[in-house]
Design a protein around this motif. Structure first.
Motif, mmCIF file in Angstrom:
data_model
loop_
_atom_site.group_PDB
_atom_site.id
_atom_site.type_symbol
_atom_site.label_atom_id
_atom_site.label_comp_id
_atom_site.label_asym_id
_atom_site.label_seq_id
_atom_site.Cartn_x
_atom_site.Cartn_y
_atom_site.Cartn_z
ATOM 1 N N ARG A 164 0.830 -1.199 0.000
ATOM 2 C CA ARG A 164 0.000 0.000 0.000
ATOM 3 C C ARG A 164 0.870 1.257 0.000
ATOM 4 N N ARG A 168 2.057 4.549 1.522
ATOM 5 C CA ARG A 168 2.091 5.020 2.908
ATOM 6 C C ARG A 168 1.399 6.372 2.997
ATOM 7 N N ARG A 169 0.468 6.437 3.916
ATOM 8 C CA ARG A 169 -0.289 7.652 4.124
ATOM 9 C C ARG A 169 -0.274 7.976 5.612
ATOM 10 N N ARG A 170 -0.107 9.219 5.948
ATOM 11 C CA ARG A 170 -0.083 9.599 7.358
ATOM 12 C C ARG A 170 -1.491 9.543 7.925
ATOM 13 N N ARG A 171 -1.627 8.843 9.017
ATOM 14 C CA ARG A 171 -2.940 8.700 9.647
ATOM 15 C C ARG A 171 -2.918 9.378 10.998
ATOM 16 N N HIS A 172 -4.092 9.696 11.471
ATOM 17 C CA HIS A 172 -4.207 10.304 12.795
ATOM 18 C C HIS A 172 -3.974 9.241 13.851
ATOM 19 N N ARG A 173 -3.108 9.550 14.787
ATOM 20 C CA ARG A 173 -2.828 8.609 15.859
ATOM 21 C C ARG A 173 -3.912 8.706 16.919
ATOM 22 N N SER A 174 -4.203 7.589 17.553
ATOM 23 C CA SER A 174 -5.201 7.566 18.614
ATOM 24 C C SER A 174 -4.626 8.201 19.876
ATOM 25 N N TYR A 201 5.929 -2.995 10.733
ATOM 26 C CA TYR A 201 5.162 -2.596 9.561
ATOM 27 C C TYR A 201 4.494 -3.804 8.955
#
Length: 111
Positions: free
Chosen positions: A47, A49-55, A111
């Motif tokens: 995939r 790599r896309r930056r996601r919001h961390r919990s 990863y």
């Protein structure tokens, strides 16, 4: 006699509930550290790599671990030795949590 037995039974119940809560909070980091299957890992690598919001947990994991162990130590120390025991327990709990968090825990990215 009945009041002292009732107080001892209540202390025992509170201690058991606190231990179960501590174990319940410990399950989340263990569950999140379990790695995925090799097929899923290969699919993730393909995939983009896309930056996601961390919990909230991921942002403040270290602080929450130290605070939780300090709180658990204070509760157990308070049951065992009153105010002085709570202070000692909080120090020992927070110290052991910090030792685990900042020195012993593996920090490899998966990863």
């Amino acid at each position: 006699m009945n009041t002292t037995m009732a107080i001892q039974k209540m202390k025992r119940t509170v201690a058991v509930v606190l231990m179960l809560l501590t174990l319940g909070f410990a399950i989340e980091p263990i569950r999140s550290s379990v790695s995925a299957s090799p097929a899923a890992a290969a699919a993730v690598q393909r995939r983009v790599r896309r930056r996601r919001h961390r919990s909230f947990w991921r942002k403040h994991r270290d602080k929450l671990t130290v605070a939780g162990t300090g709180l658990g130590g204070a509760a157990i120390g308070g049951l065992a030795g009153g105010k002085k025991g709570a202070l000692i327990g909080a120090g020992v709990g927070a110290g052991s949590g910090a030792l685990y968090t900042y020195k012993l825990r593996k920090r490899r990215r998966r990863y």
